[in-house]
Write a protein that holds these residues in place. Sequence first.
Motif, PDB file in Angstrom:
ATOM      1  N   LYS A   1       0.829  -1.460   0.130  1.00  0.00           N
ATOM      2  CA  LYS A   1       0.380   0.078  -0.368  1.00  0.00           C
ATOM      3  C   LYS A   1       1.018   1.430  -0.121  1.00  0.00           C
ATOM      4  N   SER A   2       2.191   0.691   1.168  1.00  0.00           N
ATOM      5  CA  SER A   2       2.749   2.112   1.249  1.00  0.00           C
ATOM      6  C   SER A   2       3.403   2.755   0.037  1.00  0.00           C
ATOM      7  N   MET A   3       3.652   2.032  -1.243  1.00  0.00           N
ATOM      8  CA  MET A   3       4.348   1.925  -2.320  1.00  0.00           C
ATOM      9  C   MET A   3       3.433   2.593  -3.695  1.00  0.00           C
ATOM     10  N   ILE A   4       2.350   2.681  -3.529  1.00  0.00           N
ATOM     11  CA  ILE A   4       2.051   3.047  -4.471  1.00  0.00           C
ATOM     12  C   ILE A   4       2.336   5.397  -5.136  1.00  0.00           C
ATOM     13  N   GLY A   5       2.625   5.061  -4.442  1.00  0.00           N
ATOM     14  CA  GLY A   5       3.227   6.495  -4.643  1.00  0.00           C
ATOM     15  C   GLY A   5       4.918   6.756  -5.202  1.00  0.00           C
ATOM     16  N   ALA A   6       5.525   5.921  -4.870  1.00  0.00           N
ATOM     17  CA  ALA A   6       6.547   5.017  -5.729  1.00  0.00           C
ATOM     18  C   ALA A   6       6.790   4.951  -6.709  1.00  0.00           C
ATOM     19  N   ALA A   7       5.932   3.899  -7.689  1.00  0.00           N
ATOM     20  CA  ALA A   7       5.083   2.963  -8.478  1.00  0.00           C
ATOM     21  C   ALA A   7       5.197   4.310  -9.244  1.00  0.00           C
ATOM     22  N   LEU A   8       3.866   4.971  -8.808  1.00  0.00           N
ATOM     23  CA  LEU A   8       3.754   6.503  -9.404  1.00  0.00           C
ATOM     24  C   LEU A   8       4.671   7.874  -9.834  1.00  0.00           C
ATOM     25  N   GLU A   9       5.624   7.936  -9.228  1.00  0.00           N
ATOM     26  CA  GLU A   9       6.743   8.444  -9.339  1.00  0.00           C
ATOM     27  C   GLU A   9       7.281   7.749 -10.282  1.00  0.00           C
ATOM     28  N   LYS A  10       7.318   6.359 -10.021  1.00  0.00           N
ATOM     29  CA  LYS A  10       8.569   5.799 -11.775  1.00  0.00           C
ATOM     30  C   LYS A  10       8.170   5.469 -12.497  1.00  0.00           C
ATOM     31  N   ASN A  11       6.762   6.039 -12.610  1.00  0.00           N
ATOM     32  CA  ASN A  11       5.528   6.043 -13.746  1.00  0.00           C
ATOM     33  C   ASN A  11       5.814   5.159 -14.527  1.00  0.00           C
ATOM     34  N   ALA A  12       5.255   4.299 -13.284  1.00  0.00           N
ATOM     35  CA  ALA A  12       5.240   2.290 -13.416  1.00  0.00           C
ATOM     36  C   ALA A  12       3.336   2.028 -13.982  1.00  0.00           C
ATOM     37  N   ASP A  13       3.277   1.207 -15.158  1.00  0.00           N
ATOM     38  CA  ASP A  13       1.450   1.656 -15.405  1.00  0.00           C
ATOM     39  C   ASP A  13       1.506   0.601 -14.319  1.00  0.00           C
TER      40      ASP A  13
END
Length: 258
Positions: free
Chosen positions: A183-195
Amino acid sequence: MLCKEIIEKIEEKYARKYALEWDNVGLLAGRDDKEVKRIYIALDATDDVIECAVKWKADMLITHHPLIFSGMKRINNQDFIGRRLLTLIRNDISYYAMHTNYDVMGMAELSGNMLDLEQAEVLEVTAEDGKQEGIGRVADISPVTLRDYCQLVKERFGLDTVKVFGDLDSMIYRVAVSPGSGKSMIGAALEKNADVLITGDIDHHTGIDAVAQGLSVMDAGHYGIEHIFVENMADYLREKIPSAAVKTAEICHPFRVV
């Protein structure tokens, strides 16, 4: 080989310094001077796991998730954690946990390799030690639909189902994976432009909010991904400590979808 010597071998690769500050890793119960000839490995120190370790006459139990997370003021038979610890101590089984130090130095790369991620980056950096280390991996992939990528994840991690937030017909170009509770990794995934983020323990609001921000989320289960720890550590210990017998707990998902 003594327990403390086995710990030294483990921490050559999975040093405790890489564990996150809130975590509790290392020798949590038992003797470091115990002579170890049999090592039992599991994801969690459940009642069934401890029973199997005792029946197998294990000298050492190694798990990914720590049985003890926070401070305990008493150890007795009046709660389930106390009973488990008493069983381990009574049977002279040294108990060692390796959690976020393994997440950083093992699980992240291993999960990326399971998905054939090439030139993967660290999803969330937690340490700088000559190179960046941290939780999860993210990488570009050959374009595929979210639906088809779900099938790949199920095949690679031996799963019957995954829970998906997002349009199954959307195209995936960049994948993030974070085993465990992500759950806490949503922001990191968005910052890294993951789909898409592949992880576990995603609740309703977290999932729909991620989709609203342009990120699909695939919940493959906390256990669903992290069970890869068991065989990976067994292979490592068999290589580094050939004098010890190593046995793994049966892969047994803690819940069923019916």
